[in-house]
Design a protein around this motif. Structure first.
Motif, PDB file in Angstrom:
ATOM      1  N   GLU A 214      25.732 141.619  88.747  1.00 23.22           N
ATOM      2  CA  GLU A 214      25.581 142.579  87.655  1.00 23.22           C
ATOM      3  C   GLU A 214      26.861 143.367  87.424  1.00 23.22           C
ATOM      4  N   PHE A 215      27.604 143.653  88.483  1.00 22.92           N
ATOM      5  CA  PHE A 215      28.841 144.416  88.355  1.00 22.92           C
ATOM      6  C   PHE A 215      30.015 143.542  87.936  1.00 22.92           C
ATOM      7  N   VAL A 216      30.029 142.279  88.357  1.00 26.37           N
ATOM      8  CA  VAL A 216      31.198 141.424  88.161  1.00 26.37           C
ATOM      9  C   VAL A 216      31.153 140.637  86.863  1.00 26.37           C
ATOM     10  N   LYS A 217      29.976 140.253  86.393  1.00 26.23           N
ATOM     11  CA  LYS A 217      29.858 139.355  85.243  1.00 26.23           C
ATOM     12  C   LYS A 217      30.401 139.991  83.967  1.00 26.23           C
ATOM     13  N   SER A 218      30.843 139.111  83.071  1.00 22.59           N
ATOM     14  CA  SER A 218      31.268 139.532  81.746  1.00 22.59           C
ATOM     15  C   SER A 218      30.132 139.286  80.759  1.00 22.59           C
ATOM     16  N   ALA A 219      30.340 139.674  79.521  1.00 16.87           N
ATOM     17  CA  ALA A 219      29.316 139.485  78.499  1.00 16.87           C
ATOM     18  C   ALA A 219      29.021 137.996  78.310  1.00 16.87           C
ATOM     19  N   GLY A 220      27.743 137.666  78.201  1.00 16.20           N
ATOM     20  CA  GLY A 220      27.341 136.284  77.993  1.00 16.20           C
ATOM     21  C   GLY A 220      27.317 135.442  79.255  1.00 16.20           C
ATOM     22  N   GLN A 221      27.407 136.082  80.421  1.00 17.69           N
ATOM     23  CA  GLN A 221      27.414 135.348  81.685  1.00 17.69           C
ATOM     24  C   GLN A 221      26.178 135.681  82.523  1.00 17.69           C
ATOM     25  N   GLU A 222      25.033 135.756  81.869  1.00 22.08           N
ATOM     26  CA  GLU A 222      23.800 136.074  82.576  1.00 22.08           C
ATOM     27  C   GLU A 222      23.422 134.957  83.547  1.00 22.08           C
ATOM     28  N   THR A 223      23.161 135.336  84.789  1.00 20.75           N
ATOM     29  CA  THR A 223      22.524 134.409  85.718  1.00 20.75           C
ATOM     30  C   THR A 223      21.018 134.630  85.636  1.00 20.75           C
ATOM     31  N   LEU A 224      20.252 133.777  86.284  1.00 21.98           N
ATOM     32  CA  LEU A 224      18.804 133.916  86.180  1.00 21.98           C
ATOM     33  C   LEU A 224      18.301 135.249  86.735  1.00 21.98           C
ATOM     34  N   PRO A 225      18.775 135.718  87.884  1.00 20.86           N
ATOM     35  CA  PRO A 225      18.322 137.034  88.357  1.00 20.86           C
ATOM     36  C   PRO A 225      18.688 138.175  87.407  1.00 20.86           C
ATOM     37  N   THR A 226      19.916 138.181  86.865  1.00 13.93           N
ATOM     38  CA  THR A 226      20.291 139.273  85.962  1.00 13.93           C
ATOM     39  C   THR A 226      19.551 139.164  84.631  1.00 13.93           C
ATOM     40  N   TYR A 227      19.244 137.927  84.197  1.00 17.54           N
ATOM     41  CA  TYR A 227      18.435 137.751  82.992  1.00 17.54           C
ATOM     42  C   TYR A 227      17.045 138.346  83.200  1.00 17.54           C
ATOM     43  N   MET A 228      16.453 138.078  84.357  1.00 20.32           N
ATOM     44  CA  MET A 228      15.129 138.609  84.649  1.00 20.32           C
ATOM     45  C   MET A 228      15.161 140.134  84.717  1.00 20.32           C
ATOM     46  N   LEU A 229      16.208 140.690  85.294  1.00 22.13           N
ATOM     47  CA  LEU A 229      16.341 142.143  85.360  1.00 22.13           C
ATOM     48  C   LEU A 229      16.414 142.737  83.962  1.00 22.13           C
ATOM     49  N   GLY A 230      17.173 142.091  83.071  1.00 16.08           N
ATOM     50  CA  GLY A 230      17.263 142.564  81.698  1.00 16.08           C
ATOM     51  C   GLY A 230      15.927 142.485  80.965  1.00 16.08           C
ATOM     52  N   GLN A 231      15.164 141.420  81.208  1.00 18.76           N
ATOM     53  CA  GLN A 231      13.857 141.282  80.566  1.00 18.76           C
ATOM     54  C   GLN A 231      12.880 142.345  81.046  1.00 18.76           C
ATOM     55  N   LEU A 232      12.969 142.697  82.324  1.00 19.86           N
ATOM     56  CA  LEU A 232      12.075 143.719  82.864  1.00 19.86           C
ATOM     57  C   LEU A 232      12.329 145.078  82.228  1.00 19.86           C
TER      58      LEU A 232
END
Length: 266
Positions: A214-232
């Motif tokens: 979550e801290f290192v990724k750039s825009a458009g680089q969602e992994t499955l865990p960070t995608y799930m966090l965003g959906q929640l």
């Protein structure tokens, strides 16, 4: 005569253990149960259905995040395992010397430092590199995952090496086998289960990571865990339960394989 103390009889320990297991696993069981809910609620049962698994399977964002997570995990786990193997050989196939304990601590440092501290540090360093180079690809996530996966791969590989008898390697040396040939023909085949176990453990750790990604990724680089966090943060539907259930199944499978791979031969 008073009855002697027995360490095998601990009244109340079983109850405490059962309560701990209930607190840990009942929420997980509830999550899995509602993944098969036919309705949109995650708290009201409306019948059995696989609709949310099908919905997640057809979700383009989930597909992209899953592929990205798998690529990052495979590459990071591979690099971490190779590095951990070299480090394990260097720290076990040698006589004890001053500084060896420091090397153990240095290799295992990511396990001792809070993950949020590592994440903030990587954010600061990588943000400067992004400014200097203009590059903002997946290389940063892979580098970060590799760094904190190394100790997880190192532990089973080192444990396997420490349990290996040096007799065969010494015999190969006595037969004039060069170090590389002795490693390839003798050490590596015996060490291979430990290497596979280290790779699988590193893969699971990378696949499940949220904080550092979550801290290192750039825009458009969602992994499955960070995608799930965003959906929640937006809305909670049983689709998240379905993704979590599949994630849980993969993690259990890999950890089970890790257990059997890391077991010593009788």
């Amino acid at each position: 005569m008073s009855k002697g103390f027995s360490i095998t009889a601990m009244p109340g320990f079983s109850v405490v253990a059962l309560l701990c297991f209930a607190v840990l696993y009942l929420p997980v069981a509830t999550l899995v149960f509602y993944a098969f809910n036919a309705g949109v609620s995650v708290a009201v049962w409306e019948g059995f259905s696989l609709r949310w698994f099908e919905s997640a399977w057809q979700n383009t964002a989930v597909q992209e995040a899953t592929i990205r997570s798998a690529v990052i995990a495979v590459v990071a786990a591979t690099i971490a395992t190779v590095t951990a193997t070299m480090a394990a050989i260097a720290t076990t196939r040698t006589a004890p010397y001053r500084g060896l304990t420091f090397k153990y601590a240095f290799i295992n440092q990511p396990l001792m430092v809070p993950e949020i501290v590592t994440a903030v540090a990587l954010l600061i360093v990588f943000s400067r590199i992004k400014i200097w180079t203009g590059y903002s690809g997946l290389g940063y996530i892979i580098a970060a995952h590799t760094a904190f996966c190394i100790p997880f791969a190192y532990m089973p590989i080192r444990a396997r090496l420490e349990g290996m008898d040096l007799t065969l390697e010494r015999a190969a040396a006595d037969l004039y086998a060069p170090p590389w040939q002795a490693f390839r023909r003798v050490t590596l085949p015996i060490l291979w289960p430990g290497i596979l176990a280290g790779f699988m453990l590193a893969f699971v750790i990378s696949l499940d990571d949220v904080v550092i990604t979550e801290f290192v990724k750039s825009a458009g680089q969602e992994t499955l865990p960070t995608y799930m966090l965003g959906q929640l943060k937006r809305s909670v539907t049983p689709e998240i339960n379905a993704i979590s259930t599949v994630f849980l199944g993969i993690s259990i499978l890999l950890v089970t394989m890790f257990f059997f791979m890391s077991r010593k031969k009788a």
